[in-house]
Design a protein around this motif. Structure first.
Motif, PDB file in Angstrom:
ATOM      1  N   ASN A 187      11.537   2.313  37.282  1.00 24.51           N
ATOM      2  CA  ASN A 187      12.342   2.362  36.068  1.00 24.51           C
ATOM      3  C   ASN A 187      13.565   3.247  36.353  1.00 24.51           C
ATOM      4  N   GLY A 188      14.523   2.671  37.073  1.00 26.59           N
ATOM      5  CA  GLY A 188      15.636   3.441  37.634  1.00 26.59           C
ATOM      6  C   GLY A 188      15.181   4.127  38.905  1.00 26.59           C
ATOM      7  N   SER A 189      16.133   4.513  39.755  1.00 22.11           N
ATOM      8  CA  SER A 189      15.754   5.283  40.961  1.00 22.11           C
ATOM      9  C   SER A 189      15.082   6.568  40.532  1.00 22.11           C
ATOM     10  N   ASP A 190      15.406   7.006  39.322  1.00 22.10           N
ATOM     11  CA  ASP A 190      14.855   8.268  38.853  1.00 22.10           C
ATOM     12  C   ASP A 190      13.326   8.248  38.827  1.00 22.10           C
ATOM     13  N   GLU A 191      12.743   7.075  38.583  1.00 20.64           N
ATOM     14  CA  GLU A 191      11.278   7.014  38.596  1.00 20.64           C
ATOM     15  C   GLU A 191      10.745   7.215  40.014  1.00 20.64           C
ATOM     16  N   THR A 212      25.053  17.759  45.042  1.00 18.24           N
ATOM     17  CA  THR A 212      24.361  16.486  45.154  1.00 18.24           C
ATOM     18  C   THR A 212      23.933  15.988  43.782  1.00 18.24           C
ATOM     19  N   TYR A 213      23.274  14.847  43.754  1.00 21.91           N
ATOM     20  CA  TYR A 213      22.841  14.219  42.502  1.00 21.91           C
ATOM     21  C   TYR A 213      21.859  15.141  41.764  1.00 21.91           C
ATOM     22  N   GLY A 214      22.062  15.302  40.461  1.00 25.81           N
ATOM     23  CA  GLY A 214      21.339  16.315  39.691  1.00 25.81           C
ATOM     24  C   GLY A 214      19.866  16.043  39.438  1.00 25.81           C
ATOM     25  N   MET A 215      19.448  14.772  39.507  1.00 19.34           N
ATOM     26  CA  MET A 215      18.061  14.483  39.107  1.00 19.34           C
ATOM     27  C   MET A 215      17.015  15.005  40.084  1.00 19.34           C
ATOM     28  N   TYR A 216      17.409  15.205  41.353  1.00 18.87           N
ATOM     29  CA  TYR A 216      16.417  15.734  42.305  1.00 18.87           C
ATOM     30  C   TYR A 216      15.927  17.098  41.807  1.00 18.87           C
ATOM     31  N   GLU A 217      16.900  17.906  41.372  1.00 16.29           N
ATOM     32  CA  GLU A 217      16.560  19.256  40.905  1.00 16.29           C
ATOM     33  C   GLU A 217      15.767  19.201  39.601  1.00 16.29           C
ATOM     34  N   ILE A 252      18.819  13.297  50.959  1.00 17.77           N
ATOM     35  CA  ILE A 252      20.191  13.100  51.436  1.00 17.77           C
ATOM     36  C   ILE A 252      20.810  12.008  50.581  1.00 17.77           C
ATOM     37  N   CYS A 253      22.012  12.238  50.096  1.00 14.03           N
ATOM     38  CA  CYS A 253      22.665  11.251  49.242  1.00 14.03           C
ATOM     39  C   CYS A 253      23.909  10.747  49.966  1.00 14.03           C
ATOM     40  N   SER A 254      23.958   9.438  50.256  1.00 16.66           N
ATOM     41  CA  SER A 254      25.092   8.894  50.997  1.00 16.66           C
ATOM     42  C   SER A 254      25.365   7.445  50.601  1.00 16.66           C
ATOM     43  N   GLU A 264      20.992   5.731  48.510  1.00 17.48           N
ATOM     44  CA  GLU A 264      22.169   4.870  48.706  1.00 17.48           C
ATOM     45  C   GLU A 264      22.604   4.192  47.407  1.00 17.48           C
ATOM     46  N   ALA A 265      22.598   4.939  46.317  1.00 12.59           N
ATOM     47  CA  ALA A 265      22.961   4.348  45.019  1.00 12.59           C
ATOM     48  C   ALA A 265      24.331   3.667  45.076  1.00 12.59           C
ATOM     49  N   TYR A 266      25.225   4.200  45.918  1.00 11.31           N
ATOM     50  CA  TYR A 266      26.614   3.693  45.945  1.00 11.31           C
ATOM     51  C   TYR A 266      26.930   2.892  47.200  1.00 11.31           C
ATOM     52  N   ILE A 267      25.908   2.494  47.946  1.00  8.77           N
ATOM     53  CA  ILE A 267      26.129   1.869  49.259  1.00  8.77           C
ATOM     54  C   ILE A 267      26.951   0.582  49.173  1.00  8.77           C
ATOM     55  N   GLN A 293      17.959   2.618  46.494  1.00  9.63           N
ATOM     56  CA  GLN A 293      19.157   1.940  45.981  1.00  9.63           C
ATOM     57  C   GLN A 293      18.922   1.659  44.500  1.00  9.63           C
ATOM     58  N   THR A 294      19.915   1.116  43.842  1.00 10.24           N
ATOM     59  CA  THR A 294      19.773   0.895  42.398  1.00 10.24           C
ATOM     60  C   THR A 294      20.560  -0.330  41.942  1.00 10.24           C
ATOM     61  N   PHE A 295      20.080  -0.941  40.870  1.00 10.52           N
ATOM     62  CA  PHE A 295      20.837  -2.026  40.236  1.00 10.52           C
ATOM     63  C   PHE A 295      21.846  -1.477  39.223  1.00 10.52           C
ATOM     64  N   SER A 296      21.918  -0.145  39.099  1.00 11.46           N
ATOM     65  CA  SER A 296      22.730   0.455  38.033  1.00 11.46           C
ATOM     66  C   SER A 296      24.230   0.509  38.333  1.00 11.46           C
ATOM     67  N   LYS A 297      24.615   0.328  39.575  1.00  8.62           N
ATOM     68  CA  LYS A 297      26.029   0.550  39.929  1.00  8.62           C
ATOM     69  C   LYS A 297      26.713  -0.801  40.188  1.00  8.62           C
ATOM     70  N   ALA A 298      26.816  -1.223  41.452  1.00  7.66           N
ATOM     71  CA  ALA A 298      27.566  -2.451  41.749  1.00  7.66           C
ATOM     72  C   ALA A 298      26.980  -3.681  41.045  1.00  7.66           C
ATOM     73  N   LEU A 357      19.391  -1.919  32.172  1.00  5.82           N
ATOM     74  CA  LEU A 357      18.071  -2.516  32.398  1.00  5.82           C
ATOM     75  C   LEU A 357      17.105  -1.542  33.063  1.00  5.82           C
ATOM     76  N   ARG A 358      17.629  -0.537  33.742  1.00  9.01           N
ATOM     77  CA  ARG A 358      16.840   0.464  34.457  1.00  9.01           C
ATOM     78  C   ARG A 358      16.009  -0.135  35.580  1.00  9.01           C
ATOM     79  N   LEU A 359      16.619  -0.386  36.708  1.00  4.36           N
ATOM     80  CA  LEU A 359      15.836  -0.837  37.865  1.00  4.36           C
ATOM     81  C   LEU A 359      16.379  -0.214  39.146  1.00  4.36           C
ATOM     82  N   GLY A 360      15.508   0.538  39.782  1.00  2.00           N
ATOM     83  CA  GLY A 360      15.859   1.176  41.048  1.00  2.00           C
ATOM     84  C   GLY A 360      14.912   0.701  42.132  1.00  2.00           C
ATOM     85  N   MET A 361      15.408   0.666  43.376  1.00  2.00           N
ATOM     86  CA  MET A 361      14.567   0.226  44.481  1.00  2.00           C
ATOM     87  C   MET A 361      14.312   1.384  45.440  1.00  2.00           C
TER      88      MET A 361
HETATM   89  C1  LIG Z   1      23.053   9.316  43.783  1.00  2.00           C
HETATM   90  C2  LIG Z   1      22.367   8.688  42.639  1.00  2.00           C
HETATM   91  N1  LIG Z   1      21.111   8.273  42.775  1.00  2.00           N
HETATM   92  C3  LIG Z   1      20.448   7.692  41.764  1.00  2.00           C
HETATM   93  C4  LIG Z   1      21.062   7.503  40.537  1.00  2.00           C
HETATM   94  C5  LIG Z   1      20.268   6.949  39.402  1.00  2.00           C
HETATM   95  O1  LIG Z   1      20.127   5.626  39.449  1.00  2.00           O
HETATM   96  P1  LIG Z   1      19.223   4.861  38.379  1.00  2.00           P
HETATM   97  O2  LIG Z   1      20.129   4.419  37.312  1.00  2.00           O
HETATM   98  O3  LIG Z   1      18.655   3.745  39.187  1.00  2.00           O
HETATM   99  O4  LIG Z   1      18.150   5.798  37.888  1.00  2.00           O
HETATM  100  C6  LIG Z   1      22.376   7.918  40.336  1.00  2.00           C
HETATM  101  C7  LIG Z   1      23.011   7.749  39.037  1.00  2.00           C
HETATM  102  O5  LIG Z   1      24.084   8.165  38.746  1.00  2.00           O
HETATM  103  C8  LIG Z   1      23.036   8.525  41.424  1.00  2.00           C
HETATM  104  O6  LIG Z   1      24.301   8.972  41.295  1.00  2.00           O
END
Ligand SMILES: Cc1ncc(COP(=O)(O)O)c(C=O)c1O
Length: 350
Positions: A79-83, A106-111, A150-152, A181-184, A206-211, A217-221
């Motif tokens: 349910n998003g990469s966040d899950e 880096t991306y805030g959700m890790y913390e 690592i976020c790239s 690789e959310a932005y790959i 990776q995620t369906f949330s960007k490109a 829909l909230r789907l992360g891989m």
């Molecule tokens: C680096 C990174 N990873 C993951 C996500 C979250 O993706 P998702 O919408 O799949 O939870 C984001 C969202 O901004 C992001 O910037």
């Protein structure tokens, strides 16, 4: 010492008996379904949503396997990469004992996820040009370090991370290395999914949330060894991806080639935005971006941010983030949106 998934896993996870859903026990599509206490009459919204969805999203995984060239049993959908971020911590990190390594900025959700799960964080800042410092990262590892994130391309800086540095971490750390690789799709960099067969400790997100344009829909891989994927599937909530999401994502996957156009348009707009932003005297640096946003260094970031809010233009103030002093992060919009932003900035009085 080699990578040992069994040893890395929190011991109690191995003893878990997964929830057996009605749809697990009978996977055929035809039949009279009186097993899941569903409403057989239909939905109170347009569409057929009265049945529980496929808990393992096999149709999506089969298609995604082709698009991404990764076997279906090496794909986890969340349910998003966040899950996936949260489940990884719950699988591998003992609360109050283990730690993870984050590489700010880096991306805030890790913390946030680590905080929720009571997992200690070790921080190893990126260099001033937002690259990894592999030696410092590896020096920070102790026997309780379970995951390195690592976020790239990196959020919020936008740059891609040097590949050789990622290999250095992968080769010398026996915990899980996450490459987010959310932005790959916006980058010319090949995905690290190509390396899954070589690195049992690698997990690519990776995620369906960007490109793909499906953030709502909230789907992360997550892509990893089949053993790691099995663990994530074991501990996820049974129906973590809604039926509507599965339906719409399948539609998007049938239209996967269209992503090229979206990426091309985004990159063209990013270049336009960069050229125009450079003209403002209060913009001192625009960092190289491999993503669908730009990080810019300004004079008086907070003031610019607040001024734009007054104009109902919302960007991200990153000026309090380490190594991002006086920085603003701007998502690439449509030409109309970008022009509105630029027009507002012309009126801005520092
Ligand atoms: C680096 C990174 N990873 C993951 C996500 C979250 O993706 P998702 O919408 O799949 O939870 C984001 C969202 O901004 C992001 O910037």
């Amino acid at each position: 010492m080699a990578f040992d998934l069994e040893k890395l896993l929190r011991p109690h996870i191995n003893k878990i008996k997964p929830y057996s859903s009605a749809r697990d026990e009978y996977s055929g599509k035809a039949g009279i379904f009186l097993d899941a206490n569903e409403n057989p009459y239909g939905s109170l919204a347009a569409g057929n949503f009265n049945r529980y969805p496929d808990p393992y999203q096999l149709d999506i995984k089969m298609k995604l396997a082709e698009v991404k060239d990764v076997p279906a049993n090496q794909i986890f959908l969340g349910n998003g990469s966040d899950e996936a971020i949260d489940l990884l911590m719950r699988a591998f990190c003992n609360p109050g004992q283990d730690n993870i390594i984050l590489l700010p900025p880096t991306y805030g959700m890790y913390e946030v996820s680590a905080g929720i799960n009571d997992i200690a964080i070790k921080r190893v800042n990126l260099s001033t040009d937002y690259q990894l410092r592999p030696e410092a990262i590896l020096a920070a590892v102790d026997e309780r370090t379970k995951i390195i994130f690592i976020c790239s391309p990196n959020n919020p800086s936008g740059n891609k991370v040097r590949r050789s540095d990622i290999y250095e971490v992968l080769n010398n750390f026996n915990g899980i290395v996450v490459v987010d690789e959310a932005y790959i799709d916006f980058s010319d960099e090949p995905s690290f999914t190509n390396e899954l067969t070589n690195y049992p400790n690698l997990l690519v997100m990776q995620t369906f949330s960007k490109a793909w344009g499906l953030a709502s829909l909230r789907l992360g891989m997550a892509y990893a060894s089949k053993e790691i994927i099995k663990i994530l599937n074991l501990i996820k909530p049974p129906y973590n991806i809604s039926g509507l999401t599965q339906e719409k994502v399948l539609e998007a996957l049938d239209n996967a080639n269209a992503i090229q156009r979206i990426v091309e348009d985004t990159l063209a707009e990013r270049a336009f935005l960069k050229t125009e932003l450079e003209k403002f005297p209060f913009v001192s640096t625009i960092y190289p971006s491999h993503a669908n946003f730009l990080l810019i260094k300004t004079e008086g970031a907070r003031k610019i941010y607040e001024y734009l809010i007054e104009q109902t233009i919302i960007i991200r103030d990153r000026s309090k983030v380490v190594l991002c002093e006086d920085c603003l992060r701007i998502s690439v919009g449509t030409r109309t949106e970008n022009e509105a932003l630029l027009k507002a900035l012309v009126q801005y009085k520092p």
